[in-house]
Design an enzyme around this catalytic site. Structure first.
Site, PDB file in Angstrom:
ATOM      1  N   TYR A  16     -40.102  43.975  67.414  1.00 55.05           N
ATOM      2  CA  TYR A  16     -39.103  42.907  67.500  1.00 55.05           C
ATOM      3  C   TYR A  16     -38.935  42.179  66.170  1.00 55.05           C
ATOM      4  CZ  TYR A  16     -39.137  43.520  72.545  1.00 55.05           C
ATOM      5  OH  TYR A  16     -39.032  44.046  73.800  1.00 55.05           O
ATOM      6  N   TYR A 143     -36.131  41.865  82.502  1.00 50.20           N
ATOM      7  CA  TYR A 143     -36.853  42.606  81.470  1.00 50.20           C
ATOM      8  C   TYR A 143     -38.044  43.289  82.130  1.00 50.20           C
ATOM      9  CZ  TYR A 143     -39.646  43.988  77.521  1.00 50.20           C
ATOM     10  OH  TYR A 143     -40.371  44.745  76.638  1.00 50.20           O
ATOM     11  N   ASP A 235     -42.496  43.562  90.108  1.00 54.08           N
ATOM     12  CA  ASP A 235     -43.050  43.666  88.759  1.00 54.08           C
ATOM     13  C   ASP A 235     -43.878  42.416  88.465  1.00 54.08           C
ATOM     14  OD1 ASP A 235     -43.588  43.736  86.060  1.00 54.08           O
ATOM     15  OD2 ASP A 235     -41.543  44.202  85.434  1.00 54.08           O
ATOM     16  N   LYS A 264     -50.615  43.545  81.214  1.00 55.66           N
ATOM     17  CA  LYS A 264     -50.898  42.308  80.480  1.00 55.66           C
ATOM     18  C   LYS A 264     -52.280  41.734  80.776  1.00 55.66           C
ATOM     19  CE  LYS A 264     -46.185  40.992  79.293  1.00 55.66           C
ATOM     20  NZ  LYS A 264     -46.295  41.409  77.898  1.00 55.66           N
TER      21      LYS A 264
END
Length: 422
Positions: A16, A143, A235, A264
């Site tokens: 990014y 996302y 998710d 994560k």
């Protein structure tokens, strides 16, 4: 002699990041608890858990010890045709914490691939059953990751524009609220026979700017989809493992998903791992004498024993009463602070769920990931020893659970000062 930043610039390409205009990457040489230290021994509070992963702080000694023990026993083995105790125990313990309908665990290596696995489960489930279900339902501005399947079910934006012709067709709906639910239900009804699944971020759309929707309306939407036999993919890559104030976002909901995705915080931020869980019904749709109906997906490091050991250690820490109390304490402190600044003229909106707090800055410009105010916010806090990563003009906090009350107070104080001066 070249500095670490100079050496990095010569060889590394960062995520990014527009490498031509970006400032030199900051070298971090060590971490301890809620702190990061650069190569000049400056200390920074990690207010975002290093991209939302480091639940228990950096270099946690308990996790390190458990990984070290596993490293001296078994570091890796192929998971096709073989198994090992860390993977078995992790699956057993995780399933005990998840909704009762979750039955099987499939391992991968990050959040994006956990979502890819879920999508392939749904599409192939329909294929195996001979059903004409090929469409997918998702939230606008979603996302779910950066691989092609995950990108396809994420909101269309400048991020996905170069690949638009390669992304599969998705039916997008807005997150539910009391006003739009009837229209959303009507749209879904028109496509129900074609919809293989609905993939969604429950309660919080992280990368979209920490956008939040209520559990009540989401529950109603999920129940409606369930009645139409649309498989539900939840998710929880970001929100799982305590971020919403409860162990999982599922604990806020009555209607439970068919498939769940995790990553994560799964290993406490120690190393990459992805998990996709599913119901017995989904699993059974792949059982057949026909070998071609198997789920053809895998990774070299599927169920890596070291990552399993890290995840088990992180789970030990997460379930300690001290950690659960810290999650509650952070949640309560966020609420008190948010109330103190809610009337500030520079606060456009405030959003809060569990340990996540988002402040949308009123800059006079449209809210956007590319809002130039992000650079000023980042610099202001970095100069004061705090690591944040604004989503445009949205400043958010996702602190590790080990953060002290003093450090939280300092962060709040710095936000208040920034509101008055920036």
């Amino acid at each position: 002699m070249c500095t670490l930043s100079e050496r990095d610039r010569k060889v590394n390409w960062h995520p990014y990041t527009q490498m031509q205009t970006a400032a030199a990457a900051v070298p971090i040489v060590r971490g301890e608890g809620a702190y990061l230290y650069d190569d000049k021994e400056n200390r920074y509070i990690d207010a975002i858990s290093s991209w939302w992963v480091t639940l228990h702080g950096h270099a946690n000694p308990y996790i390190a010890r458990k990984v070290s023990e596993q490293l001296h026993t078994l570091e890796q083995v192929i998971f096709a045709g073989f198994t090992h105790e860390p993977a078995i125990v992790l699956s057993e313990r995780l399933l005990e914490l998840l909704p009762e309908n979750q039955s099987k665990v499939f391992y991968s290596d990050n959040g994006s691939t956990a979502v890819e696995v879920a999508l392939k489960m749904c599409l192939q489930q329909s294929y195996n059953k001979g059903l004409p279900k090929t469409k997918i339902l998702a939230f606008t501005d979603a996302y779910h990751g950066d691989t092609f399947g995950a990108m396809s079910v994420s909101g269309r934006s400048v991020w996905t524009a170069p690949f638009k012709d390669q992304l599969f067709d998705v039916l997008f709906i807005d997150p539910p609220n009391a006003d739009n639910l009837p229209a959303i239900k009507n749209m879904i009804s028109q496509y129900a026979q074609e919809l293989a699944c609905f993939v969604y971020e429950p309660l919080i759309q992280g990368a979209a700017g920490m956008l939040m929707h209520r559990a009540e309306e989401l529950d109603e939407l999920l129940s409606f989809c369930r009645a139409l036999n649309i498989t539900l993919i939840q998710d929880e890559v970001f929100v799982g493992f305590g971020r919403t104030g409860k162990l999982f976002a599922a604990n806020h909901l009555h209607t439970q998903p068919d498939i769940m995705c995790f990553s994560k915080g799964l290993t406490g931020g120690t190393m990459p791992m992805g998990i996709t869980t599913c119901t017995e019904q989904v699993y059974q749709s792949f059982l057949s004498e026909d070998r071609y109906k198997a789920l053809f997906h895998g990774h070299s490091f599927t169920a890596n024993p070291l990552a399993c050991a890290a995840a088990l250690a992180s789970m030990d820490l997460l379930l300690q009463e001290e950690t659960l109390q810290r999650i509650q304490s952070i949640t309560e402190q966020h609420i008190v602070f948010a109330q103190s600044i809610t009337e500030h003229p520079k606060v456009k909106t405030l959003r809060h769920t569990g340990t996540i707090l988002a402040i949308e800055w009123n800059t006079g410009e449209d809210t956007s990931y590319f809002n130039q105010f992000a650079a000023a916010l980042y610099r202001y806090f970095w100069e004061r020893g705090i690591l944040i990563r604004p989503l445009g003009n949205i400043l958010y906090l996702v602190p590790p659970y080990c953060i002290s009350n003093e450090d939280l107070s300092y962060i709040y104080q710095t936000i208040s000062q920034a509101l008055d001066t920036l």
